[in-house]
Design an enzyme around this catalytic site. Structure first.
Site, mmCIF file in Angstrom:
data_model
loop_
_atom_site.group_PDB
_atom_site.id
_atom_site.type_symbol
_atom_site.label_atom_id
_atom_site.label_comp_id
_atom_site.label_asym_id
_atom_site.label_seq_id
_atom_site.Cartn_x
_atom_site.Cartn_y
_atom_site.Cartn_z
ATOM 1 N N GLN A 1 0.814 -1.220 0.000
ATOM 2 C CA GLN A 1 0.000 0.000 0.000
ATOM 3 C C GLN A 1 0.845 1.267 0.000
ATOM 4 O O GLN A 1 0.292 2.368 -0.016
ATOM 5 C CB GLN A 1 -0.934 0.016 1.225
ATOM 6 C CG GLN A 1 -1.915 -1.138 1.289
ATOM 7 C CD GLN A 1 -2.976 -1.096 0.190
ATOM 8 O OE1 GLN A 1 -3.135 -0.094 -0.518
ATOM 9 N NE2 GLN A 1 -3.705 -2.188 0.029
ATOM 10 N N LYS B 1 -1.584 -3.066 -7.766
ATOM 11 C CA LYS B 1 -2.026 -1.944 -6.931
ATOM 12 C C LYS B 1 -1.346 -0.639 -7.342
ATOM 13 O O LYS B 1 -1.466 0.381 -6.677
ATOM 14 C CB LYS B 1 -1.735 -2.233 -5.456
ATOM 15 C CG LYS B 1 -2.588 -3.364 -4.867
ATOM 16 C CD LYS B 1 -2.385 -3.456 -3.373
ATOM 17 C CE LYS B 1 -2.787 -4.798 -2.796
ATOM 18 N NZ LYS B 1 -4.229 -5.023 -2.745
#
Lengths: 156, 425
Positions: free
Chosen positions: B210, B233
């Site tokens: 993240q 991501k």
């Protein structure tokens, strides 16, 4: 609009069951009890049944926590179960449960709807006190007549 | 690090690069895509790179001596170099291509972990880890008898660093923590944690799934021993991820999967493992996804990670401001100053799944559930939450649309009065 009518999940009938559920609480003199959850979303349903000497569901109560679908479905199912013979309860399939609920559900939300059905089916085999029970144990023909099992739970 | 304030990025111009963001759902509602912590969308440049790869360059890598295989191999190794530069690693062969962050973490657990960990040894995680940084260590504990311990989290979702004093001991062999919580967006003080781990002789693994997509990464400055992240991501394709490891550690580790590519020599009696990075890339690697990741990195570098970070930070601040005004909405996690672009919340009286289903009817895609972090939800005392997670292509207007959709969701229930929930499970 894409979400009107009887396909809509958040329709009056379902919200009614969610907010004013049928038989939410403890069942007086329950004979059969079971509880389970859906760990993926945290929905939990507790079912208490009173099954009489003839093998009929005298009273069906639930408690629980979770989304609108899981709780409303439980309320609908309790209403439906009362008066049913356990033989017929066992034949009440997952498909029947989805039909009872009414609104169209994606596979992900079907498991919310089927949680109470799964708990109730297991409750039939979960007497409170095996020694003093009035319920008729399932015969082999009844056991084989039971509906299909719940769909397998998908991974996270 | 550049400190000159760059021009703020223009999300409207950038959105034009993302065909999927023009999607209309449920009739003609414009899609608001707020599930970027699960996976981001891809710009044309990345999609085109995949098409180019298949149309012009594709062959297996490190095998053929034919022209096409050389093309493919060169591009694949250039992709490794672009990852190395992007994360600030010293050596190209410290970048191992895997299938994703999950595979990267499992690789370390199965090789370094199996080789070194014994009963009595400890691994320190935190309570805010994604399941992918919990389960591989629990499996390792099952295999080796080592113990997994957890750094606690405060009520507002920050690590209790003071607990490191008790939890870090000479028994601690590895500290594995996330750089940014995938649920709460909490940005953890990675450098401090790595330094504390090293001070007791432990290694440090950073789950950067993240953080790498949203902020500049410097694995050498952070001094991390292992860093794991995923391509999908950060605008890249699914099926490719990265494990960064310090050279001498990777060198000393046994190979993971056995097969082609990872060997130097095979005889009927046994095998000799190959050199880095091939040693950890058995079989045909994710060739085209790696090229896509390289194109994604080029796209991100062109915008600039500093600009992305500051834009997302402003958007997160704005989201906090407007969501805080929604009645009955409780924001989870720390204030925006301590967060990346993730805003999680619960709405009183409405289950997270119902919230997500209702806002979806307005075209807003948010996540509902435990977001692969069940222990964190247990710690916070909730079964499920809703999560809106941003990328640089999201806008304030979209945040406003989320708010409006949430208020509509509340009206579906509220006109009927609050349902008492006394169930005690």
């Amino acid at each position: 609009m894409a979400f009107d009518g009887e396909q809509e999940i958040y329709q009056e009938r379902i919200l009614d069951h969610y907010e004013e559920p049928y038989h939410r609480g403890a069942c007086p003199e329950a004979t059969h009890v079971h509880e389970d959850d859906n760990p993926l979303c945290g929905d939990v349903i507790h079912v208490e049944l009173r099954i009489n000497a003839e093998g009929r569901v005298d009273a069906a109560w639930f408690d629980g926590d979770g989304c609108c679908i899981s709780q409303a479905a439980a309320s609908m199912l309790m209403e439906k179960l009362e008066g049913m013979h356990i033989r017929d309860v066992k034949q009440f399939t997952a498909q029947d449960m989805l039909q009872l609920f009414g609104a169209r559900l994606t596979p992900n939300r079907q498991k919310c709807c089927l949680l109470s059905w799964r708990v109730a089916q297991t409750a039939l085999h979960s007497p409170v006190d095996a020694a003093g029970l009035a319920s008729a144990p399932p015969t082999s023909s009844q056991a084989t007549a039971a509906g299909p099992g719940p769909p397998s739970q998908e991974a996270s | 690090m550049a400190s000159t304030p760059a021009l703020p990025l223009d999300p409207t111009a950038l959105r034009a690069d993302f065909p999927i963001l023009a999607t209309r759902v449920h009739g003609d509602r414009p899609l608001v895509y707020f599930d970027n912590a699960a996976t981001t969308q891809r710009p044309r440049q990345v999609i085109q790179a995949l098409v180019d790869a298949y149309e012009q360059h594709y062959a297996n890598v490190h095998r053929g001596i034919h022209w096409l295989s050389e093309q493919s191999t060169d591009l694949y190794e250039e992709a490794r170099e672009s990852v190395r530069r992007f994360i600030g690693a010293r050596q190209r062969h410290e970048v191992i291509f895997t299938t994703g962050a999950t595979a990267s973490i499992n690789l370390v657990a199965r090789t370094w972990g199996d080789q070194h960990l014994r009963r009595g040894d400890e691994i320190l995680l935190s309570e805010m880890e994604h399941h992918s940084n919990i389960v591989p260590w629990q499996q390792l504990a099952e295999r080796t008898g080592c113990t997994v311990r957890f750094l606690p989290v405060t009520d507002d979702g920050q690590l209790v660093l003071a607990a490191l004093d008790q939890l870090l001991t000479e028994r601690t062999r590895l500290v594995a923590v996330t750089a940014v919580s995938n649920v709460l967006g909490t940005v953890n003080p990675i450098r401090e944690i790595v330094a504390r781990a090293h001070a007791v002789g432990a290694l440090a693994l950073v789950d950067a799934a993240q953080s790498v997509p949203h902020a500049a990464t410097h694995v050498v400055d952070d001094d991390a021993d292992f860093v794991a992240f995923s391509g999908h991501k950060m605008l890249g394709p699914s099926g490719v991820g990265v494990l960064y490891g310090r050279e001498q550690l990777l060198d000393a580790m046994p190979p993971f999967l056995g097969g082609g590519s990872m060997i130097r020599r095979v005889t009927l009696d046994g095998f000799e493992p190959g050199e880095l990075p091939a040693k950890f890339e058995a079989g045909t690697p994710p060739i085209v996804p790696a090229l896509g990741l390289s194109a994604a990195i080029a796209y991100l570098e062109q915008i600039g990670m500093e600009r992305i970070g500051s834009y997302e930070s402003a958007l997160t601040g704005y989201a906090h401001e407007v969501l805080a005004r929604v009645d009955g909405l409780r924001l989870l996690g720390p204030p925006p100053a301590h967060k990346a672009g993730i805003v999680s919340f619960v709405i009183q009286g409405i289950h997270a799944h119902d919230v997500a289903q209702l806002v979806d009817q307005d075209g807003v895609a948010i996540r509902a559930g435990h977001h692969c972090a069940m222990p964190l939800h247990k710690r916070l005392g909730i079964a499920a939450s809703n999560r809106a997670s941003f990328y640089f292509y999201n806008t304030r207007d979209e945040v406003d649309r989320l708010c409006a959709a949430l208020q509509r969701a509340q009206r579906v229930f509220r006109r009927r009065g609050d349902r008492p929930s006394a169930f005690k499970g």
